[in-house]
Design a protein around this motif. Structure first.
Motif, PDB file in Angstrom:
ATOM      1  N   UNK A  11     -11.105   3.265 -19.371  1.00 24.69           N
ATOM      2  CA  UNK A  11     -11.679   3.288 -18.039  1.00 24.69           C
ATOM      3  C   UNK A  11     -10.756   3.917 -17.013  1.00 24.69           C
ATOM      4  N   UNK A  12     -10.802   3.374 -15.778  1.00 29.22           N
ATOM      5  CA  UNK A  12      -9.990   3.911 -14.685  1.00 29.22           C
ATOM      6  C   UNK A  12      -8.505   3.743 -14.964  1.00 29.22           C
ATOM      7  N   UNK A  52     -12.178   7.031 -20.753  1.00 27.31           N
ATOM      8  CA  UNK A  52     -11.630   7.200 -19.412  1.00 27.31           C
ATOM      9  C   UNK A  52     -10.642   8.338 -19.271  1.00 27.31           C
ATOM     10  N   UNK A  53      -9.910   8.659 -20.330  1.00 22.42           N
ATOM     11  CA  UNK A  53      -8.956   9.766 -20.223  1.00 22.42           C
ATOM     12  C   UNK A  53      -9.677  11.100 -20.037  1.00 22.42           C
ATOM     13  N   UNK A  96      -8.052  -4.091 -15.049  1.00 21.66           N
ATOM     14  CA  UNK A  96      -8.978  -4.469 -16.103  1.00 21.66           C
ATOM     15  C   UNK A  96      -9.984  -3.343 -16.348  1.00 21.66           C
ATOM     16  N   UNK A  97     -10.576  -3.373 -17.526  1.00 24.52           N
ATOM     17  CA  UNK A  97     -11.431  -2.267 -17.973  1.00 24.52           C
ATOM     18  C   UNK A  97     -12.599  -2.016 -17.023  1.00 24.52           C
ATOM     19  N   UNK A  98     -13.188  -3.069 -16.471  1.00 22.94           N
ATOM     20  CA  UNK A  98     -14.407  -2.920 -15.678  1.00 22.94           C
ATOM     21  C   UNK A  98     -14.130  -2.704 -14.190  1.00 22.94           C
ATOM     22  N   UNK A  99     -12.874  -2.655 -13.800  1.00 29.21           N
ATOM     23  CA  UNK A  99     -12.558  -2.436 -12.392  1.00 29.21           C
ATOM     24  C   UNK A  99     -12.520  -0.944 -12.085  1.00 29.21           C
ATOM     25  N   UNK A 100     -13.349  -0.504 -11.154  1.00 30.35           N
ATOM     26  CA  UNK A 100     -13.398   0.910 -10.783  1.00 30.35           C
ATOM     27  C   UNK A 100     -12.885   1.150  -9.365  1.00 30.35           C
ATOM     28  N   UNK A 101     -12.331   0.123  -8.733  1.00 30.65           N
ATOM     29  CA  UNK A 101     -11.766   0.266  -7.388  1.00 30.65           C
ATOM     30  C   UNK A 101     -10.336  -0.264  -7.394  1.00 30.65           C
ATOM     31  N   UNK A 102      -9.387   0.615  -7.073  1.00 21.86           N
ATOM     32  CA  UNK A 102      -7.971   0.229  -7.011  1.00 21.86           C
ATOM     33  C   UNK A 102      -7.486   0.290  -5.562  1.00 21.86           C
ATOM     34  N   UNK A 103      -6.692  -0.700  -5.166  1.00 20.74           N
ATOM     35  CA  UNK A 103      -5.967  -0.565  -3.913  1.00 20.74           C
ATOM     36  C   UNK A 103      -4.981   0.592  -4.044  1.00 20.74           C
TER      37      UNK A 103
END
Length: 835
Positions: free
Chosen positions: A349-350, A380-381, A784-791
């Motif tokens: 993922x992300x 994701x890569x 985590x795999x399902x997180x698509x928003x990063x600070x």
């Protein structure tokens, strides 16, 4: 005398240029993979069956037999029904036209006829007719399992058809046969009579086994259309007139039917027939059969395409210059001295996307990015790869720009991707794709949502457009990987096939069949392009490469309950079953008769519930129509990638499927390794980037196990207890006992010294310690795999960690590069010099 021997080949070549008698030899040499082979008539006589089970408690079975050959498309026979008999006698004879260069497996199914409900399938036998010797009558008794006593007697005879040879194109795994094109011109010499009940009359034409199968057109106006079918196919064109308002299609007054055998139709000559249409007198059909172009749009071959071979020559110049600089070599490397180095990035993922930016950024700083020839990725890569290759000069420019771009989009809220305005735009684009003849699914919607989350706008880029990034050899060649699985009857572990995507071509490693990348989604038949569709934007491929939605319940169950050891045991068991079946039935020309007994209707329904993929992706199968070579299982390239029991059953393999079902490789192994081992690439060093949180060596161990069971030269992954307890930033693996195995440098996602050092050798001050803290625990990590928003700070930390881990391993990388130079030198033999 030696001089005369030297001149003889030249004289022979000159003679071939002017002597018509020798022209054929020259043409056959040029047309490699083309063979001429006669067809055969297979006569099958269904004799009798014994000891059939009762259909129900009140009566015996009413059995009949269905005969079908997938290699004789459109040909299907049925015996008469014998009522109330457990010992039916048929003595009925049927004939098939077969090509002996392909794998002909006859399917014999015994049904119980039922006037109330659907006919029950009692038994199914699969029989490889290569056992039938030409001109010799063979009688065979098919029996069920040792636990039952059912038997079926069948008689076979094969005879050569001397006047029906075929020109075949083959890579010894798949075979493309000759096609003919039937031109049909409809016209009328009279007027169509319409009644209030019949506003419009239609003509339904059917050519079973053809690409089109059925076409429906309106009477009363001239029209021309085509049918593509096997030249050797002994079939017929059938038709009937019906009313467009008749939903039943069986109005007694409009059931006039006609058939036209195609075998007597001479190529290039026209035939005109009248259509028996009382309500439309004077309707005529003008038929004309023509040969189809012999050139294929599908590349049948395991060798690298010419475009990739040309790229390799260009890229070696860039790699040679970079290696000389980083290794401080005194002399320039010659082209045959340049090692092949590849990046192997897994999914995640992300997290994988962000970490890969960091790894590439570090390689660029160290001057190592230009040393890489291949760049493979999954899931994701591939998001990183697709973004970078939108710029043809990406590796020659500062990566800080694309990194900052992605950081900004990762920090944005993803709820905007689900706004009413965005949903309307998705709906409009999916409608447009449907109008372009694409079959849209939930995965296409996921593609548009993913594009919006990663970019916030439409990205007008295609996979074939990435060729611009390879024109001067300025970047590594990107390779994307996916799995083709069964749509609704098998879990992924039971059947999966590697599908490779590159800017040049897309295809199956197992079958050696590839198409130009811009043609994915277009329709093919027998290797010919039937209908070309506009190339999809890159986002629709990113959704395929990271397609986590096409799972069935058994896939989900295995992912939730299976440990690494259970996975390994499962793979070993699968391989034992394949080896056992191969030892019984052989690996080349002959397949043992197999017997199948269907389960109950309830069992079949439950099985379908567990194995169906409700959100599966659909893409037209570009292998459609191609047939398997008689010795396909004996070919090394096929057997290298054949890893399931279904590979022994030709009629169950992908060429028989109308659609592909492509999923994320993580359904099986989260690796892009198979692309590294394709014939012709011969890698000397692999830089393996792993983005797992909990098990930094699990994917590596799975890949090693898989490669070794498949006979692929993968280095031994030997780890000490200390390495397993506390992995380092990188681990070097090689295998002196397997000189063909590349050197492998593995980078797990770990925070070993980064927490104490901001740069290699630069210890953090107390105020900087917080910047070195990353939560990489699977349960609580922001990655985590399902997180698509990063600070922004989380994105920055993960990026810097990956960047640091590579730069802190500079000495190990340089050591691996020197080993790669030596590995390549040992694997390159000097050419023989003839004196």
């Amino acid at each position: 005398m030696p001089r005369l021997q030297f001149l003889e080949p030249i004289q022979m070549l000159l003679k071939m240029l002017v002597d018509p008698a020798l022209q054929g030899k020259r043409r056959r040499f040029k047309a490699e993979g083309v063979v001429t082979s006669p067809c055969w008539q297979l006569t099958v006589k269904i004799l009798e069956a014994r000891n059939l089970p009762w259909a129900d408690l009140l009566s015996e079975a009413d059995p009949y037999v269905i005969l079908q050959l997938s290699t004789a498309p459109g040909t299907k026979f049925k015996t008469k029904t014998i009522t109330n008999s457990d010992h039916p006698v048929w003595n009925e004879t049927f004939t098939f036209c077969i090509q002996n260069q392909v794998k002909n497996v006859l399917e014999l199914r015994i049904y119980d006829e039922d006037s109330i409900k659907q006919d029950d399938l009692l038994f199914e036998f699969l029989y490889d007719v290569s056992e039938v010797l030409p001109g010799k009558l063979l009688q065979k008794t098919f029996t069920g399992s040792p636990m039952v006593s059912e038997e079926l007697d069948v008689e076979f005879l094969a005879e050569k058809i001397l006047d029906l040879p075929e020109n075949l194109i083959t890579n010894n795994v798949l075979v493309a046969r000759e096609l003919s094109c039937l031109h049909v011109h409809l016209y009328s010499t009279g007027s169509v009579v319409r009644t209030p009940e019949q506003e419009k009359l239609q003509l339904e034409l059917v050519l079973k086994g053809s690409y089109e199968d059925t076409q429906i057109l309106t009477l009363g106006s001239a029209s021309t259309f085509l049918f593509y079918y096997l030249t050797a196919q002994e079939t017929e064109l059938s038709g009937r007139v019906r009313s467009s308002t008749d939903n039943g299609w069986n109005s007694p007054s409009l059931t006039d039917q006609f058939t036209v055998p195609l075998k007597p139709l001479t190529k290039g000559k026209e035939m005109t027939i009248g259509v028996p249409a009382p309500y439309a007198p004077g309707v005529r059909l003008q038929l004309k059969a023509k040969s189809c172009p012999k050139d294929l749009a599908v590349h049948l071959g395991f060798n690298l395409c010419s475009e990739e071979q040309a790229f390799l020559s260009r890229r070696k110049q860039v790699v040679a210059k970079a290696l000389k600089q980083v290794l401080q070599l005194e002399e320039d490397l010659q082209e045959d001295e340049v090692p092949v180095i590849g990046i192997m990035a897994i999914g995640g993922g992300a997290r994988a996307m962000t970490s890969l930016y960091g790894h590439l950024f570090a390689l660029q700083k160290l001057g190592l990015l230009d040393c890489v020839t291949y760049f493979s990725g999954t899931s994701g890569s591939t998001w990183t790869m697709a973004h970078l290759y939108g710029n043809p000069e990406w590796s020659q420019q500062d990566l800080q720009g694309p990194i900052q771009y992605m950081q900004e989009h990762m920090a944005k809220s993803k709820m905007e991707a689900f706004s009413s305005e965005r949903l309307r735009s998705y709906h409009q684009e999916l409608n447009l794709r449907a109008q372009q003849w694409y079959s849209t699914t939930f995965v296409d919607l996921w593609a548009l949502v993913l594009e919006n989350m990663l970019h916030g706008q439409e990205v007008h880029q295609t996979l074939s457009g990435q060729r611009a990034a390879l024109e001067q050899g300025q970047n590594p060649l990107p390779l994307y990987l996916s799995l083709n699985v069964k749509e609704n009857n098998l879990e992924t572990l039971d059947f999966k096939e590697w599908v490779e995507f590159s800017p040049y071509e897309i295809g199956f490693l197992k079958y050696g069949a590839f198409i130009p990348s811009e043609l994915l989604g277009s329709d093919f038949f027998m290797g010919r392009l039937m209908r070309k569709l506009p190339e999809s934007r890159i986002c629709f491929l990113e959704a395929v490469w990271s397609n986590i939605f096409s799972l069935n319940l058994l896939d989900l169950w295995h992912s939730l309950t299976s440990s690494e050891e259970a996975w390994k045991q499962h793979i070993k068991e699968k391989m034992r079953n394949i080896e056992k079946e191969s030892s019984v039935s052989g690996t080349s020309s002959y397949l043992d008769t197999s017997w199948l007994q269907p389960g109950t209707a309830l069992a079949q329904a439950f099985n379908g519930f567990l194995k169906s993929r409700p959100l599966h992706q659909r893409s037209p199968n570009f292998l459609h129509g191609l047939q398997l070579h008689q010795d396909y299982r004996g070919q090394k390239n096929f057997s290298t990638w054949a890893d399931c029991q279904l590979d022994c059953t030709p009629s169950q393999l992908t060429p028989q499927e109308p659609q592909l079902c492509l999923v994320d490789t993580g359904y099986f192994i989260n690796t892009s390794c198979p692309s590294m081992f394709r014939q012709g690439r011969s890698l000397d060093l692999i830089l393996s980037f792993d983005y797992s949180l909990s098990s930094p060596f699990e994917v590596l161990h799975q890949t090693e196990l898989y490669c070794r069971t498949q006979g692929l030269p993968f280095p031994r992954v030997n780890l000490s207890p200390q390495d397993l307890h506390q992995p380092r930033e990188c681990h070097l693996f090689s295998d002196p006992d397997c000189p063909e195995a590349p050197v492998l440098l593995h980078f797990p996602l770990v925070n070993v010294s980064f927490k104490d050092y901001s740069d290699p050798g630069v210890r953090r001050s107390p105020a900087e310690l917080q910047a070195g803290h990353l939560d990489l625990s699977e349960a609580t990590s922001p990655y985590s795999f399902f997180n698509m928003t990063y600070k922004e700070e989380d994105f920055d930390r993960l990026l810097r960690l990956s960047d640091y881990n590579v730069r802190n391993s500079q000495d190990a990388i340089l050591q691996a590069l020197r080993m790669a130079l030596k590995h390549h030198a040992l694997g390159t033999k000097p050419p023989r010099v003839h004196m």
